[in-house]
Motif scaffolding. Structure first.
Motif: not given
Length: 361
Positions: A222-251
């Motif tokens: 997944l793409d990530t971004s640090e919080i900006r210098s003014d401490d407000k977060g940048r939007h990185t995830t723009t949609r909901r995604d389901l990620i499969i973990f082999p034998n460990l369910g989903v996130v």
């Protein structure tokens, strides 16, 4: 095409039994949601899909549309002949919902069929107890179990103070402290991963949700971004995604939410301390404002309860449809809602008995 273990991604016997009522359709789970369609994973892999015309015609509210995490019935398991067509959404066992911004009645399902909700908040200027109360109130109402994840502990000089503040509002909730600069800063989350289980990461932009998921995956998916210098977060995830973990369910990873409007909330759990105090008030319909022998106001005088927390309780209660109701009336209102369409005081009694049994354990 790889065979997908559907039980690992949360498919239960209850979903299978419900699906058996429909002929010539296949079970899939929504992994992504776009403006004009979805991605659905089936036992034969992932395919693009759209809802049927009949489904669209019958939908009465936004919350009835498929959401990430929903189990749905589609007409195919591969797209060699075009997009799959979604005909039904199977009954949700849980859903994290919020009020649509600028709309007083419509509800958006952020994630469905989740077992654990990781409420992520960073230990810098994002830290806000009142917002945490809001997240907890919606999370408890979702039928999933909330866990608080405090991120970026390396940026905090008073962790013990912050932890005490969180403990004062987070009754019965696990609290995890993480950092992204240490290799083992995320290991406390691993114990929640399990085959068949679904975890959802929820919180403001830039608090490190995607970074934590990448750490759990062991790769930068997944793409990530640090919080900006003014401490407000940048939007990185723009949609909901389901990620499969082999034998460990989903996130499920979700976009940062600037607004978290409430339609329904479980204040009896998120404000269990006020609920407990209220049971000692002289009047059962006490508003905790000016009535005599009010245990809540006494707790404020004794500095057991903060004025800010009580005001937050009033604010959230006013936002929900439970304004003016005490905890017993709220419980009754919820039962009426749950069984209104099921014809069922019989079902309601069964629910109450089951609830009582769980309390005794």
């Amino acid at each position: 095409m790889n065979h997908i273990d559907m039980k690992n991604i949360g498919l239960t016997e209850e979903f299978i039994q419900e699906a058996n009522k429909y002929k010539d359709l296949y079970i899939g789970r929504i992994t992504s949601q776009y403006k004009n369609g979805y991605k659905v994973i089936t036992s034969n892999g992932e395919l693009p899909a759209e809802i049927s015309g009949k489904f669209r015609h019958n939908v009465k509210s936004l919350s009835e549309y498929p959401a990430v995490g929903d189990f749905v019935l589609v007409d195919r398991t591969n797209h060699s002949q075009g997009n799959g067509i979604i005909h039904h959404v199977l009954t949700r066992k849980s859903a994290f919902e919020r009020k649509v911004a600028g709309n007083t009645t419509d509800t958006q399902v952020v994630a469905a069929n989740i077992d654990t909700i990781f409420i992520c908040m960073s230990l810098n200027n994002d830290f806000n107890l009142r917002r945490l109360e809001r997240y907890l109130s919606i999370a408890w109402d979702s039928s999933a179990i909330p866990v608080i994840v405090l991120t970026k502990s390396d940026l905090c000089n008073d962790i013990d103070v912050k932890l005490k503040e969180v403990a004062s509002i987070a009754f019965g909730v696990d609290v995890l402290v993480t950092t992204s600069i240490s290799n083992d800063g995320y290991r406390s989350l691993q114990k929640y991963l399990s085959s068949g289980k679904t975890l959802a990461f929820i919180g403001s932009s830039g608090v490190g949700k995607s970074t934590l998921i990448n750490c759990l995956l062991g790769q930068s998916l997944l793409d990530t971004s640090e919080i900006r210098s003014d401490d407000k977060g940048r939007h990185t995830t723009t949609r909901r995604d389901l990620i499969i973990f082999p034998n460990l369910g989903v996130v499920i990873d979700t976009p940062g939410m600037r607004e978290l409007g409430i339609i329904s909330a479980d204040l009896t759990k998120s404000f269990a301390d006020i609920d407990e105090l209220a049971s000692k008030c002289r009047f059962s319909d006490c508003t905790h404002k000016s009535e005599p022998n009010c245990a809540v106001q006494q707790a404020i005088n004794d500095q057991i309860l903060s004025v800010d927390r009580l005001e937050s309780y009033w604010k959230l209660k006013k936002e929900t449809k439970y304004d003016g109701l005490n905890s017993r009336m709220i419980e009754k209102e919820k039962i009426n809602e749950m069984f209104h369409s099921m014809g069922g005081m019989k079902n309601a009694r069964k629910y109450i008995k089951e609830k009582s049994r769980n309390k005794e354990r």
